[in-house]
Design a protein around this motif. Structure first.
Motif, PDB file in Angstrom:
ATOM      1  N   ILE A  16       0.873  -1.177   0.000  1.00 36.35           N
ATOM      2  CA  ILE A  16       0.000   0.000   0.000  1.00 36.35           C
ATOM      3  C   ILE A  16       0.907   1.223   0.000  1.00 36.35           C
ATOM      4  CG2 ILE A  16      -1.769   1.279   1.269  1.00 36.35           C
ATOM      5  CD1 ILE A  16      -3.038  -1.356   1.933  1.00 36.35           C
ATOM      6  N   SER A  17       0.747   2.046  -1.005  1.00 40.60           N
ATOM      7  CA  SER A  17       1.640   3.205  -1.154  1.00 40.60           C
ATOM      8  C   SER A  17       1.321   4.284  -0.125  1.00 40.60           C
ATOM      9  CB  SER A  17       1.521   3.770  -2.569  1.00 40.60           C
ATOM     10  OG  SER A  17       2.045   2.842  -3.498  1.00 40.60           O
ATOM     11  N   LYS A  18       2.374   4.972   0.308  1.00 41.45           N
ATOM     12  CA  LYS A  18       2.244   5.996   1.364  1.00 41.45           C
ATOM     13  C   LYS A  18       1.981   7.384   0.776  1.00 41.45           C
ATOM     14  CE  LYS A  18       4.502   4.207   5.382  1.00 41.45           C
ATOM     15  NZ  LYS A  18       4.964   2.872   5.062  1.00 41.45           N
ATOM     16  N   GLU A  19       1.249   8.178   1.546  1.00 43.70           N
ATOM     17  CA  GLU A  19       0.959   9.546   1.142  1.00 43.70           C
ATOM     18  C   GLU A  19       2.255  10.351   0.992  1.00 43.70           C
ATOM     19  OE1 GLU A  19      -1.909  11.312   3.793  1.00 43.70           O
ATOM     20  OE2 GLU A  19      -1.562  13.269   2.878  1.00 43.70           O
ATOM     21  N   VAL A  20       2.291  11.234   0.004  1.00 47.16           N
ATOM     22  CA  VAL A  20       3.445  12.118  -0.169  1.00 47.16           C
ATOM     23  C   VAL A  20       3.236  13.349   0.720  1.00 47.16           C
ATOM     24  CG1 VAL A  20       4.715  13.574  -1.809  1.00 47.16           C
ATOM     25  CG2 VAL A  20       3.843  11.336  -2.540  1.00 47.16           C
ATOM     26  N   THR A  21       4.261  13.668   1.531  1.00 48.61           N
ATOM     27  CA  THR A  21       4.149  14.849   2.402  1.00 48.61           C
ATOM     28  C   THR A  21       5.211  15.897   2.058  1.00 48.61           C
ATOM     29  OG1 THR A  21       5.470  13.685   4.049  1.00 48.61           O
ATOM     30  CG2 THR A  21       3.087  13.640   4.367  1.00 48.61           C
ATOM     31  N   LYS A  26      13.627  15.479  -4.855  1.00 51.25           N
ATOM     32  CA  LYS A  26      13.659  14.008  -4.983  1.00 51.25           C
ATOM     33  C   LYS A  26      12.373  13.516  -5.662  1.00 51.25           C
ATOM     34  CE  LYS A  26      14.805  11.197  -1.486  1.00 51.25           C
ATOM     35  NZ  LYS A  26      15.088  10.873  -0.068  1.00 51.25           N
ATOM     36  N   LEU A  27      11.249  14.102  -5.261  1.00 50.08           N
ATOM     37  CA  LEU A  27       9.965  13.758  -5.881  1.00 50.08           C
ATOM     38  C   LEU A  27       9.980  14.178  -7.355  1.00 50.08           C
ATOM     39  CD1 LEU A  27       6.931  12.855  -5.674  1.00 50.08           C
ATOM     40  CD2 LEU A  27       6.419  15.248  -5.159  1.00 50.08           C
ATOM     41  N   HIS A  28      10.497  15.370  -7.624  1.00 46.42           N
ATOM     42  CA  HIS A  28      10.541  15.865  -9.003  1.00 46.42           C
ATOM     43  C   HIS A  28      11.432  14.989  -9.877  1.00 46.42           C
ATOM     44  CE1 HIS A  28       9.295  20.163  -7.557  1.00 46.42           C
ATOM     45  NE2 HIS A  28       8.392  19.241  -7.316  1.00 46.42           N
ATOM     46  N   ALA A  29      12.531  14.511  -9.313  1.00 49.48           N
ATOM     47  CA  ALA A  29      13.443  13.640 -10.067  1.00 49.48           C
ATOM     48  C   ALA A  29      12.743  12.320 -10.407  1.00 49.48           C
ATOM     49  CB  ALA A  29      14.713  13.382  -9.254  1.00 49.48           C
ATOM     50  N   GLY A  52       8.950   0.642  -8.239  1.00 48.93           N
ATOM     51  CA  GLY A  52       9.554   0.300  -6.950  1.00 48.93           C
ATOM     52  C   GLY A  52       9.451   1.330  -5.841  1.00 48.93           C
ATOM     53  N   TYR A  53       8.685   2.400  -6.064  1.00 51.66           N
ATOM     54  CA  TYR A  53       8.535   3.453  -5.045  1.00 51.66           C
ATOM     55  C   TYR A  53       7.104   3.420  -4.494  1.00 51.66           C
ATOM     56  CZ  TYR A  53      12.996   5.374  -6.562  1.00 51.66           C
ATOM     57  OH  TYR A  53      14.323   5.529  -6.859  1.00 51.66           O
ATOM     58  N   ALA A  54       6.984   3.060  -3.198  1.00 50.10           N
ATOM     59  CA  ALA A  54       5.655   2.881  -2.606  1.00 50.10           C
ATOM     60  C   ALA A  54       5.093   4.206  -2.090  1.00 50.10           C
ATOM     61  CB  ALA A  54       5.714   1.844  -1.493  1.00 50.10           C
ATOM     62  N   ILE A  55       4.932   5.142  -3.004  1.00 47.39           N
ATOM     63  CA  ILE A  55       4.351   6.452  -2.658  1.00 47.39           C
ATOM     64  C   ILE A  55       3.201   6.757  -3.632  1.00 47.39           C
ATOM     65  CG2 ILE A  55       6.361   7.449  -1.501  1.00 47.39           C
ATOM     66  CD1 ILE A  55       7.032   8.886  -4.142  1.00 47.39           C
TER      67      ILE A  55
END
Ligand code: Y12
Ligand code: CO
Length: 173
Positions: A16-21, A26-29, A52-55
């Protein structure tokens, strides 16, 4: 940033992917790497967990009538929440994480979502047609749900058999 597609039956797809805070570089990349990856692999939509990124991050680019994808149609959707849905539609779906398999899946015909853009700005989107279908497919990824989970028992059994065979053949070549 080099990304690779996570394919079924990899267990990471069930996270289950986690909320982005934090809406940082790093998010933009990650977004900047996901977008070309989606286009290069003929994808319409991609969830971060598929690389592979659970966000809770999705990218989408719906092709025009000629099947062309344009950079200006790129949608980056972060922390989406469905606030309204209506109707029902059937569409033959595919998924970059489940190669070479397509099946008709029932979805809501229209949806409205709240989400955030790459800078954390709150947005609202009313979607129908292929965009509504693609958003629902990608939002399922955030909950660890794949479109094959929506198949009947018989269709799922047939899929598992064919998919195993495909993976075996791919390993040989
Ligand atoms: C309608 C239904 C589902 C979606 C969700 C997003 N799905 C995709 O973007 C599927 C892409 C896809 C691309 C493929 O092409 C390549 O891999 C080159 C593909 O082909 C193979 O697996 C051989 C399968 C799926 C959006 C809209
Ligand atoms: Co998918």
């Amino acid at each position: 940033m080099k990304l690779t597609i996570v394919e079924y039956p990899d267990k990471r797809l069930r996270q289950i992917s986690k909320e982005v805070t934090t809406f940082d570089t790093k998010l933009h990349a990650l977004l900047d790497a996901m977008n070309p990856m989606m286009i290069d692999t003929n994808g319409i939509g991609l969830a971060a967990i598929q690389v592979g990124y659970a966000i809770r991050v999705l990218t989408l680019n719906i092709p025009d009538e000629e099947g062309e994808q344009h950079p200006e149609n790129l949608l980056e959707i972060i922390n989406p929440v469905v606030i309204d849905k209506s109707g029902e539609t059937l569409y033959q779906e595919g998924c970059l994480s489940v190669p070479k398999f397509y099946e008709d899946i029932k979805r809501s015909e229209k949806i409205s979502i709240h989400y955030q853009d790459r800078d954390g700005k709150k947005m609202q989107l009313d979607a129908d047609g292929l965009l509504a279908i693609a958003i629902q497919h990608e939002m399922d990824h955030l909950e660890g749900i794949l479109f094959i989970d929506k198949l009947s028992y018989a269709k799922r059994k047939k899929f598992e058999k064919e998919y195993k065979k495909m993976l075996k053949e791919r390993k040989k070549s």
